[in-house]
Design a protein around this motif. Structure first.
Motif, short mmCIF file in Angstrom:
data_model
loop_
_atom_site.label_atom_id
_atom_site.label_comp_id
_atom_site.label_asym_id
_atom_site.label_seq_id
_atom_site.Cartn_x
_atom_site.Cartn_y
_atom_site.Cartn_z
N ASN A 199 0.81 -1.22 0.00
CA ASN A 199 0.00 0.00 0.00
C ASN A 199 0.84 1.26 0.00
O ASN A 199 0.30 2.36 -0.07
CB ASN A 199 -0.99 0.02 1.18
CG ASN A 199 -2.19 0.91 0.89
OD1 ASN A 199 -2.69 0.93 -0.22
ND2 ASN A 199 -2.64 1.66 1.89
N LYS A 200 2.19 1.09 0.11
CA LYS A 200 3.05 2.27 0.01
C LYS A 200 3.97 2.11 -1.18
O LYS A 200 4.20 3.04 -1.93
CB LYS A 200 3.94 2.38 1.26
CG LYS A 200 3.20 2.69 2.53
CD LYS A 200 4.24 2.89 3.63
CE LYS A 200 3.67 2.76 5.00
NZ LYS A 200 4.71 2.34 5.96
N TYR A 262 -4.29 -1.49 -0.75
CA TYR A 262 -3.84 -2.68 -1.47
C TYR A 262 -2.63 -3.30 -0.79
O TYR A 262 -1.50 -2.84 -0.97
CB TYR A 262 -3.51 -2.36 -2.95
CG TYR A 262 -3.72 -3.60 -3.79
CD1 TYR A 262 -2.90 -4.72 -3.61
CD2 TYR A 262 -4.76 -3.71 -4.71
CE1 TYR A 262 -3.12 -5.90 -4.31
CE2 TYR A 262 -4.98 -4.87 -5.42
CZ TYR A 262 -4.16 -5.96 -5.21
OH TYR A 262 -4.40 -7.12 -5.91
N ILE A 263 -2.90 -4.35 -0.03
CA ILE A 263 -1.82 -5.15 0.55
C ILE A 263 -1.98 -6.55 -0.04
O ILE A 263 -3.04 -7.17 0.12
CB ILE A 263 -1.94 -5.19 2.09
CG1 ILE A 263 -1.63 -3.81 2.64
CG2 ILE A 263 -1.02 -6.26 2.68
CD1 ILE A 263 -1.79 -3.69 4.13
N ASN A 311 2.96 -5.12 7.31
CA ASN A 311 3.30 -4.01 8.21
C ASN A 311 3.72 -2.74 7.47
O ASN A 311 4.18 -1.78 8.08
CB ASN A 311 4.42 -4.45 9.17
CG ASN A 311 3.92 -5.50 10.14
OD1 ASN A 311 2.74 -5.52 10.49
ND2 ASN A 311 4.80 -6.39 10.57
N GLY A 312 3.62 -2.77 6.15
CA GLY A 312 3.97 -1.56 5.38
C GLY A 312 5.46 -1.33 5.26
O GLY A 312 5.91 -0.20 5.05
N ASN A 313 6.26 -2.41 5.41
CA ASN A 313 7.72 -2.25 5.34
C ASN A 313 8.34 -3.01 4.18
O ASN A 313 9.47 -3.51 4.28
CB ASN A 313 8.35 -2.77 6.65
CG ASN A 313 7.90 -1.96 7.84
OD1 ASN A 313 7.75 -0.74 7.73
ND2 ASN A 313 7.67 -2.62 8.96
N LEU A 314 7.62 -3.10 3.10
CA LEU A 314 8.12 -3.87 1.96
C LEU A 314 9.46 -3.32 1.46
O LEU A 314 10.28 -4.06 0.91
CB LEU A 314 7.06 -3.83 0.84
CG LEU A 314 7.23 -4.78 -0.33
CD1 LEU A 314 7.35 -6.22 0.11
CD2 LEU A 314 6.05 -4.64 -1.30
N GLU A 315 9.66 -2.02 1.67
CA GLU A 315 10.91 -1.39 1.22
C GLU A 315 12.15 -2.06 1.83
O GLU A 315 13.23 -2.03 1.26
CB GLU A 315 10.90 0.09 1.59
CG GLU A 315 10.63 0.94 0.37
CD GLU A 315 10.49 2.41 0.72
OE1 GLU A 315 10.06 3.15 -0.15
OE2 GLU A 315 10.79 2.79 1.88
#
Ligand code: AMP
Ligand code: GLY
Length: 421
Positions: A199-200, A262-263, A311-315
């Motif tokens: 989602n990011k 979108y996850i 957790n939004g840390n795909l980076e």
């Protein structure tokens, strides 16, 4: 951690298998699962329409992460429901899942964002559809708007085919139809292109070539997928940039602008012609059999990837892939995708030993008194990774021959466009 996977196909067995090898996992549940997942997880029989019962089970077992495999619960909003109940879920929300749940929704995004796709028109009744169809050049493609288990797309060679399609759809063959989609036929070669989104940001999650027709030489009826290979031979740096910039990013931007979350995996079904990509459809999940073909190539701890994604840390994640070719050959019940027998004993399956570079993923199977029986059309997936596609295909077929299941059918030519040319 405790993890649950929702679904019962080859895709879900492949996901369970990858998670099973993670250092981070303590227990795996598969809801409802199949004969293969039964061996490595605890299968839990809950109807996938019953979100409340699923939620109660996940809470009772203190499941920390739930992965949604198939499209139907996603389109019905399972992610929003479980999130509201403070459960962590890998899958897109109901709004984003319309990308697969409504072909017209996706086409409207294409129009708004200038995404390359087949020219289309939307009609609200039989008469207006037929007036349009009378004037057109064939082939043409007529599509039901909603989920139709892969059956709502008609490739029409002439007006009579198209008329029949329009009438069937408005007659309610795939549920009540308010609108219908008619689009130009695209020629070219199809490619399945996957990304992971938190989602990011996003990461490309490999590519594959599916084989939808039931018989060798791409003949016969369309199926859910008779086999696949990965990576796709069509991809190159230039094409990848076009896919991302012209198709994926405009779509993700649209979803963000509309507060979608979108996850999960996003699967773009593309037509490639002269190194130009056109969007045929979106799926809001992994492909089947693409998932079985792609996941064995991944070197990362899959749970770590999923956790960072949720957790939004795909980076933080760098994906690592084996430098191998992977092929999946699907063994179906004879007669599929039409009439076929169920509950046929799969003798011998227990005695087969696959090599280290091979997997047998179950789809339509169940385990009863230590014996496996077929329960569906697509029954088993034979996946091999090797230096060459030809070697991979030979090894998968060898294994099918050893099994020698008398009710089985498979294609001997998966990957024919590059192996046998
Ligand atoms: P869909 O469910 O939209 O992916 O359609 C199922 C299959 O129909 C695709 O995988 C294609 O093989 C075929 N198809 C759908 N739309 C088109 C089109 N506009 N032109 C050519 N083939 C198409
Ligand atoms: N392989 C086609 C699909 O998963 O929809």
């Amino acid at each position: 951690m405790k993890i649950a996977i929702i679904g019962s196909g080859g895709r879900e067995h492949a996901i369970c298998q990858k998670i099973y090898h993670s250092k981070k996992v303590s227990k795996i549940f598969c809801i409802p699962g199949n004969g293969g997942t039964n061996k490595i997880c605890k299968n839990v029989e809950i109807n996938l329409k019953n979100f409340e019962e699923i939620k109660n089970f996940l809470k009772k077992e203190k499941v920390e992460l739930t992965i949604i495999g198939p499209e139907e619960p996603l389109v019905n909003g399972i992610v929003d429901y479980l999130n509201l109940n403070e459960l962590k879920v890998f899958g897109p929300d109901k709004f984003c899942s319309k990308l697969e749940g409504s072909k017209i929704f996706t086409k409207k995004i294409c129009e708004l964002k200038n995404i390359p796709t087949a020219n289309f028109k939307i009609f609200k009744n039989v008469d207006s559809s037929l007036s349009y169809l009378k004037e057109k050049i064939y082939p043409l493609v007529v599509k039901a708007d909603g989920l139709a288990a892969g059956k709502g797309v008609y490739i029409c060679e002439n007006f009579l085919d198209a008329k029949k399609a329009v009438e069937e759809i408005f007659d309610g063959k795939f549920g009540k139809a308010k609108e219908i989609l008619i689009e130009d036929f695209l020629d070219g070669e199809e490619m399945s292109f996957f990304i992971l989104s938190d989602n990011k940001s996003y990461k490309i999650f490999n590519t594959a070539q599916d084989h939808k027709r039931v018989f060798d030489g791409d003949k016969g009826k369309n199926t859910g997928g008779m086999g696949a290979y990965s990576p796709s031979n069509l991809l190159n740096d230039e094409l990848e940039k076009k896919i991302i910039n012209k198709i994926i990013l405009p779509t993700l931007n649209f979803l963000k602008e509309n507060n979608g979350k979108y996850i999960g995996f996003l699967y773009a079904g593309l037509m490639i012609k002269n190194n130009e990509p056109y969007l045929v459809e979106y799926n809001v999940r992994m492909g089947d059999p693409e998932c079985q073909t792609i996941l064995p190539l991944l070197n990362n701890d899959f749970v770590e990837v999923l956790e960072n994604c949720v957790n939004g840390n795909l980076e933080n994640i760098k994906l690592h892939w084996k430098n191998k070719k992977s092929i999946c050959v699907v063994l179906t019940s004879k007669g599929y995708p039409q009439e076929f027998k169920k509950n046929v004993l799969i003798n011998n399956l227990e005695n087969i030993t696959n090599k280290e570079n091979q997997y047998i993923f179950h789809a339509g199977t169940k385990l009863v008194d230590k014996k496996f029986y077929s329960t569906g059309g697509r029954v088993l997936n034979f996946v091999t990774m090797a230096e060459s596609l030809k070697q991979a295909r030979n090894e998968s077929i060898e294994l099918i021959k050893v099994l020698n299941w008398e009710n089985g059918h498979y294609r001997r030519d998966i990957g024919h466009k590059i192996i046998d040319k």
